[in-house]
Design an enzyme around this catalytic site. Structure first.
Site, PDB file in Angstrom:
ATOM      1  N   GLU A 151       0.840  -1.191   0.000  1.00 44.20           N
ATOM      2  CA  GLU A 151       0.000   0.000   0.000  1.00 44.20           C
ATOM      3  C   GLU A 151       0.881   1.249   0.000  1.00 44.20           C
ATOM      4  O   GLU A 151       1.844   1.328   0.726  1.00 44.20           O
ATOM      5  CB  GLU A 151      -0.912  -0.025   1.239  1.00 44.20           C
ATOM      6  CG  GLU A 151      -1.886   1.122   1.293  1.00 44.20           C
ATOM      7  CD  GLU A 151      -2.642   1.298  -0.016  1.00 44.20           C
ATOM      8  OE1 GLU A 151      -3.280   0.354  -0.496  1.00 44.20           O
ATOM      9  OE2 GLU A 151      -2.562   2.417  -0.580  1.00 44.20           O
ATOM     10  N   PHE A 152       0.497   2.213  -0.839  1.00 47.71           N
ATOM     11  CA  PHE A 152       1.303   3.430  -0.971  1.00 47.71           C
ATOM     12  C   PHE A 152       0.581   4.682  -0.482  1.00 47.71           C
ATOM     13  O   PHE A 152       1.046   5.793  -0.690  1.00 47.71           O
ATOM     14  CB  PHE A 152       1.728   3.622  -2.432  1.00 47.71           C
ATOM     15  CG  PHE A 152       2.566   2.483  -2.960  1.00 47.71           C
ATOM     16  CD1 PHE A 152       3.929   2.431  -2.687  1.00 47.71           C
ATOM     17  CD2 PHE A 152       1.997   1.453  -3.701  1.00 47.71           C
ATOM     18  CE1 PHE A 152       4.705   1.376  -3.154  1.00 47.71           C
ATOM     19  CE2 PHE A 152       2.769   0.399  -4.172  1.00 47.71           C
ATOM     20  CZ  PHE A 152       4.129   0.359  -3.901  1.00 47.71           C
ATOM     21  N   LEU A 153      -0.599   4.505   0.152  1.00 46.18           N
ATOM     22  CA  LEU A 153      -1.359   5.694   0.553  1.00 46.18           C
ATOM     23  C   LEU A 153      -0.583   6.528   1.565  1.00 46.18           C
ATOM     24  O   LEU A 153       0.260   6.017   2.293  1.00 46.18           O
ATOM     25  CB  LEU A 153      -2.721   5.299   1.125  1.00 46.18           C
ATOM     26  CG  LEU A 153      -2.810   4.458   2.411  1.00 46.18           C
ATOM     27  CD1 LEU A 153      -2.555   5.278   3.651  1.00 46.18           C
ATOM     28  CD2 LEU A 153      -4.181   3.804   2.497  1.00 46.18           C
ATOM     29  N   GLY A 256      13.186  20.351   6.239  1.00 38.74           N
ATOM     30  CA  GLY A 256      12.487  20.417   7.516  1.00 38.74           C
ATOM     31  C   GLY A 256      13.291  19.790   8.633  1.00 38.74           C
ATOM     32  O   GLY A 256      14.520  19.665   8.535  1.00 38.74           O
ATOM     33  N   CYS A 263       6.111   4.979   8.751  1.00 40.61           N
ATOM     34  CA  CYS A 263       6.678   4.155   7.676  1.00 40.61           C
ATOM     35  C   CYS A 263       8.160   4.390   7.416  1.00 40.61           C
ATOM     36  O   CYS A 263       8.948   3.450   7.516  1.00 40.61           O
ATOM     37  CB  CYS A 263       5.882   4.368   6.389  1.00 40.61           C
ATOM     38  SG  CYS A 263       4.218   3.683   6.499  1.00 40.61           S
ATOM     39  N   LYS A 266      10.887   3.098  10.102  1.00 38.00           N
ATOM     40  CA  LYS A 266      10.987   1.637  10.282  1.00 38.00           C
ATOM     41  C   LYS A 266      11.314   0.930   8.966  1.00 38.00           C
ATOM     42  O   LYS A 266      12.031  -0.078   8.962  1.00 38.00           O
ATOM     43  CB  LYS A 266       9.699   1.082  10.900  1.00 38.00           C
ATOM     44  CG  LYS A 266       8.545   0.900   9.937  1.00 38.00           C
ATOM     45  CD  LYS A 266       7.386   0.167  10.596  1.00 38.00           C
ATOM     46  CE  LYS A 266       6.172   0.101   9.680  1.00 38.00           C
ATOM     47  NZ  LYS A 266       6.334  -0.721   8.481  1.00 38.00           N
ATOM     48  N   LYS A 324       3.176  14.832  10.519  1.00 42.81           N
ATOM     49  CA  LYS A 324       2.786  15.687   9.396  1.00 42.81           C
ATOM     50  C   LYS A 324       1.355  16.152   9.624  1.00 42.81           C
ATOM     51  O   LYS A 324       0.694  15.645  10.532  1.00 42.81           O
ATOM     52  CB  LYS A 324       2.942  14.950   8.062  1.00 42.81           C
ATOM     53  CG  LYS A 324       1.984  13.800   7.861  1.00 42.81           C
ATOM     54  CD  LYS A 324       2.098  13.341   6.416  1.00 42.81           C
ATOM     55  CE  LYS A 324       1.273  12.116   6.152  1.00 42.81           C
ATOM     56  NZ  LYS A 324       1.420  11.634   4.795  1.00 42.81           N
TER      57      LYS A 324
HETATM   58  N1  LIG Z   1       0.181   4.096   8.017  1.00 42.69           N
HETATM   59  C1  LIG Z   1       0.538   4.277   6.761  1.00 42.69           C
HETATM   60  O1  LIG Z   1       0.534   5.396   6.234  1.00 42.69           O
HETATM   61  C2  LIG Z   1       0.975   3.099   5.909  1.00 42.69           C
HETATM   62  C3  LIG Z   1       1.113   3.273   4.521  1.00 42.69           C
HETATM   63  C4  LIG Z   1       1.483   2.192   3.753  1.00 42.69           C
HETATM   64  C5  LIG Z   1       1.740   0.965   4.359  1.00 42.69           C
HETATM   65  N2  LIG Z   1       1.624   0.820   5.696  1.00 42.69           N
HETATM   66  C6  LIG Z   1       1.861  -0.504   6.290  1.00 42.69           C
HETATM   67  O2  LIG Z   1       0.615  -1.099   6.601  1.00 42.69           O
HETATM   68  C7  LIG Z   1       0.715  -1.897   7.776  1.00 42.69           C
HETATM   69  C8  LIG Z   1      -0.308  -1.439   8.803  1.00 42.69           C
HETATM   70  O3  LIG Z   1       0.015  -0.129   9.186  1.00 42.69           O
HETATM   71  P1  LIG Z   1      -1.020   0.783  10.012  1.00 42.69           P
HETATM   72  O4  LIG Z   1      -0.427   2.127  10.084  1.00 42.69           O
HETATM   73  O5  LIG Z   1      -2.397   0.607   9.459  1.00 42.69           O
HETATM   74  O6  LIG Z   1      -0.933   0.052  11.446  1.00 42.69           O
HETATM   75  P2  LIG Z   1      -1.903   0.243  12.704  1.00 42.69           P
HETATM   76  O7  LIG Z   1      -1.071  -0.040  13.890  1.00 42.69           O
HETATM   77  O8  LIG Z   1      -2.642   1.524  12.602  1.00 42.69           O
HETATM   78  O9  LIG Z   1      -3.000  -0.915  12.536  1.00 42.69           O
HETATM   79  C9  LIG Z   1      -2.755  -2.262  12.714  1.00 42.69           C
HETATM   80  C10 LIG Z   1      -4.014  -2.901  13.306  1.00 42.69           C
HETATM   81  O10 LIG Z   1      -3.884  -4.316  13.269  1.00 42.69           O
HETATM   82  C11 LIG Z   1      -4.543  -4.845  14.421  1.00 42.69           C
HETATM   83  N3  LIG Z   1      -4.102  -6.230  14.604  1.00 42.69           N
HETATM   84  C12 LIG Z   1      -2.887  -6.699  14.973  1.00 42.69           C
HETATM   85  N4  LIG Z   1      -2.882  -8.050  15.009  1.00 42.69           N
HETATM   86  C13 LIG Z   1      -4.132  -8.449  14.647  1.00 42.69           C
HETATM   87  C14 LIG Z   1      -4.766  -9.721  14.471  1.00 42.69           C
HETATM   88  N5  LIG Z   1      -4.115 -10.862  14.687  1.00 42.69           N
HETATM   89  N6  LIG Z   1      -6.065  -9.747  14.092  1.00 42.69           N
HETATM   90  C15 LIG Z   1      -6.729  -8.600  13.869  1.00 42.69           C
HETATM   91  N7  LIG Z   1      -6.194  -7.378  13.999  1.00 42.69           N
HETATM   92  C16 LIG Z   1      -4.912  -7.301  14.394  1.00 42.69           C
HETATM   93  C17 LIG Z   1      -4.162  -3.880  15.514  1.00 42.69           C
HETATM   94  O11 LIG Z   1      -5.035  -3.972  16.608  1.00 42.69           O
HETATM   95  C18 LIG Z   1      -4.248  -2.544  14.770  1.00 42.69           C
HETATM   96  O12 LIG Z   1      -5.542  -1.968  14.901  1.00 42.69           O
HETATM   97  C19 LIG Z   1       2.170  -1.770   8.232  1.00 42.69           C
HETATM   98  O13 LIG Z   1       2.907  -2.842   7.715  1.00 42.69           O
HETATM   99  C20 LIG Z   1       2.615  -0.477   7.598  1.00 42.69           C
HETATM  100  O14 LIG Z   1       3.996  -0.450   7.363  1.00 42.69           O
HETATM  101  C21 LIG Z   1       1.223   1.865   6.483  1.00 42.69           C
END
Ligand SMILES: NC(=O)c1ccc[n+]([C@@H]2O[C@H](COP(=O)([O-])OP(=O)(O)OC[C@H]3O[C@@H](n4cnc5c(N)ncnc54)[C@H](O)[C@@H]3O)[C@@H](O)[C@H]2O)c1
Length: 434
Positions: A151-153, A256, A263, A266, A324
């Site tokens: 995901e790239f959002l 900045g 993201c 990590k 941000k």
């Molecule tokens: N946040 C961003 O902007 C972004 C963008 C692109 C990719 N990503 C990637 O997407 C992934 C998720 O990121 P996020 O920011 O949404 O994380 P987040 O911490 O907001 O959400 C993760 C959710 O997963 C739940 N969870 C964990 N284990 C679970 C299980 N066994 N069953 C059900 N739910 C479970 C947690 O309770 C939590 O609500 C990461 O790998 C991140 O690197 C994030």
């Protein structure tokens, strides 16, 4: 299509809701019962512009529901998305895959009929192979394919990014899985979104390559900003001067306080680990990580310099705490370095952030939180702009000046023009500008 979205965080909730809006039937699953209860009551667990209305509309339309247990959703699903967190593992910087593996174990026994298991979480190369192995071992009869679909959002523009992405990347060698993925993303054909089908390992790596490249670009302009200060040049104009070159592009050239967020920090670390383990170190990315960490730690020194080298007993007003604007996400935000450093140096901190204060209160000790920018500024010896929320771009500077003990501003996002602020009698410093 029926979709089970496992993990209802920033990515899972937005992706699940947008898939429902495309017309699919989606269940968003999360083991955090409080989160699911709030969502069922129409209360968003995160701040993301437009998300509450989109969730409400799709719940009303019967296409979006929420659950704490995955069983029913997975049994019915054509595609099960894994969208759980992959934070840095303490100590070595590897991506912690324990949540991803736990989901694979959980869904393995629930699969009925051909099911595509899609990794949306950002995961290191080879994770798809491991998920496949876990499921195969737990349920040798299961009919499934494991697909990488990173995901790239961007938080803050997540819905728009999901619905109008520059591209969708799908990594799989399985033709049936490819068909399911095509069907899921078919609504994007309307805007002719390129869908890049590739191998699973390549797809996993594309996500890290993209984030590392963007982190490197930011870090490049940040170092260029330091050089501008040293030689009397203007980084804004350098950025414009190079950004107009289409080979370079103008995005991610805003100097900045150093990048933060859930993201880049990590993912750059995890890529460095992957590369080192593979015997193919990425020294540019290693340098990016190091330069950025050093930069975030150096920001308190800029405040100190502007206050003639004295922070003890000074009160600093901090505008913006999130990494941000337009998000409440505090993960690895520059404020997490700046605030403790200011307090350790003997300063008091009064802060305001439009959405991040609830989360910040768990992470930052000793901060006085205020209800608005002017309240935060009152009685301070300097105001520091740390996050470029729109509402900080047009502050009433005369009012700010009256409220401050002395008119001192450090603009770490270059949102003001130095001549404008100085004309109002401020001592003003920014990034990479004389
Ligand atoms: N946040 C961003 O902007 C972004 C963008 C692109 C990719 N990503 C990637 O997407 C992934 C998720 O990121 P996020 O920011 O949404 O994380 P987040 O911490 O907001 O959400 C993760 C959710 O997963 C739940 N969870 C964990 N284990 C679970 C299980 N066994 N069953 C059900 N739910 C479970 C947690 O309770 C939590 O609500 C990461 O790998 C991140 O690197 C994030």
């Amino acid at each position: 299509m029926r979709v089970a979205m496992i993990g209802t965080g920033y990515v899972g909730l937005v992706s699940g809701t947008c898939f429902a809006d495309f017309g699919h039937v989606v269940t968003c699953v999360d083991k955090d019962a409080g989160k699911i209860a709030r969502l069922r009551d129409g209360i968003m667990p995160i701040y993301e512009p437009g998300l509450d209305d989109l969730v409400a509309a799709n719940v009303r339309g019967g296409r979006l529901s929420f659950a704490t247990e995955s069983a029913e959703a997975v049994r019915q699903a054509d595609a099960v998305f894994i969208a759980v967190g992959t934070p840095s593992r303490r100590g070595d910087g590897h991506a912690d895959l324990s949540y991803v593996h736990a989901v694979a174990e959980e869904v393995a026994g629930l699969i009925e009929g051909f099911t595509v298991i899609v990794t949306k979480s950002t995961v290191p190369v080879g994770t798809g192979d491991e998920i496949e192995r876990i499921i195969r071992q737990a349920n040798p009869q299961a009919e499934f394919a494991v697909v990488s679909n990173p995901e790239f959002l961007r938080e803050g523009a997540a819905i728009e990014d999901f619905k109008r992405p520059d591209r969708v990347v799908v990594g799989t060698e399985d033709e049936r899985a490819r068909q399911v993925m095509r069907e899921l993303y078919r609504p994007l054909n309307l805007n002719e979104t390129p869908i890049l089908f590739t191998g699973r390992r390549t797809s996993e790596l594309i996500k890290y390559a993209a984030n590392a490249f963007l982190a490197l670009k930011i870090t490049f302009i940040n170092e260029m900003a330091d050089l501008c200060e040293a030689v009397g040049a203007d980084v804004q104009e350098v950025a414009r001067g190079i950004g107009l070159d289409k080979r370079i592009g103008s995005k991610f050239l805003h100097a900045g306080p150093g990048y933060g967020g859930s993201c880049f920090p990590k993912d750059t670390l995890a890529l460095v680990r992957t590369a080192t383990d593979a015997g193919s170190p990425m020294r540019l990315v290693e340098a990016t990580v190091e330069v950025n960490d050093t930069r975030k730690k150096a920001m308190a020194g800029r405040v100190e310099r502007l206050l003639d080298g004295e922070l003890t007993g000074r009160t600093i007003a901090l505008l913006g705490l999130t990494f941000k604007p337009n998000t409440d996400d505090m993960r690895d935000a520059p404020s997490l370095d700046l605030v403790p450093a200011l307090i350790a140096a003997g300063a008091r901190v009064q802060a305001f952030d439009p959405e991040g204060m609830k989360e910040a209160a768990h992470l930052l000790d000793g901060v006085d939180f205020h209800d608005g920018p002017y309240e935060a500024v009152a009685g301070a010896d300097a105001v520091v702009i740390l996050t470029e929320w729109d509402q900080f771009r047009a502050l009433d500077l005369d009012r700010v000046k009256l409220l401050l003990n002395q008119p001192v501003m450090l603009d770490l996002r270059n949102i003001y023009r130095p001549e404008d602020v100085r004309a109002r009698g401020f001592r003003y410093a920014s990034i990479g500008r004389a």
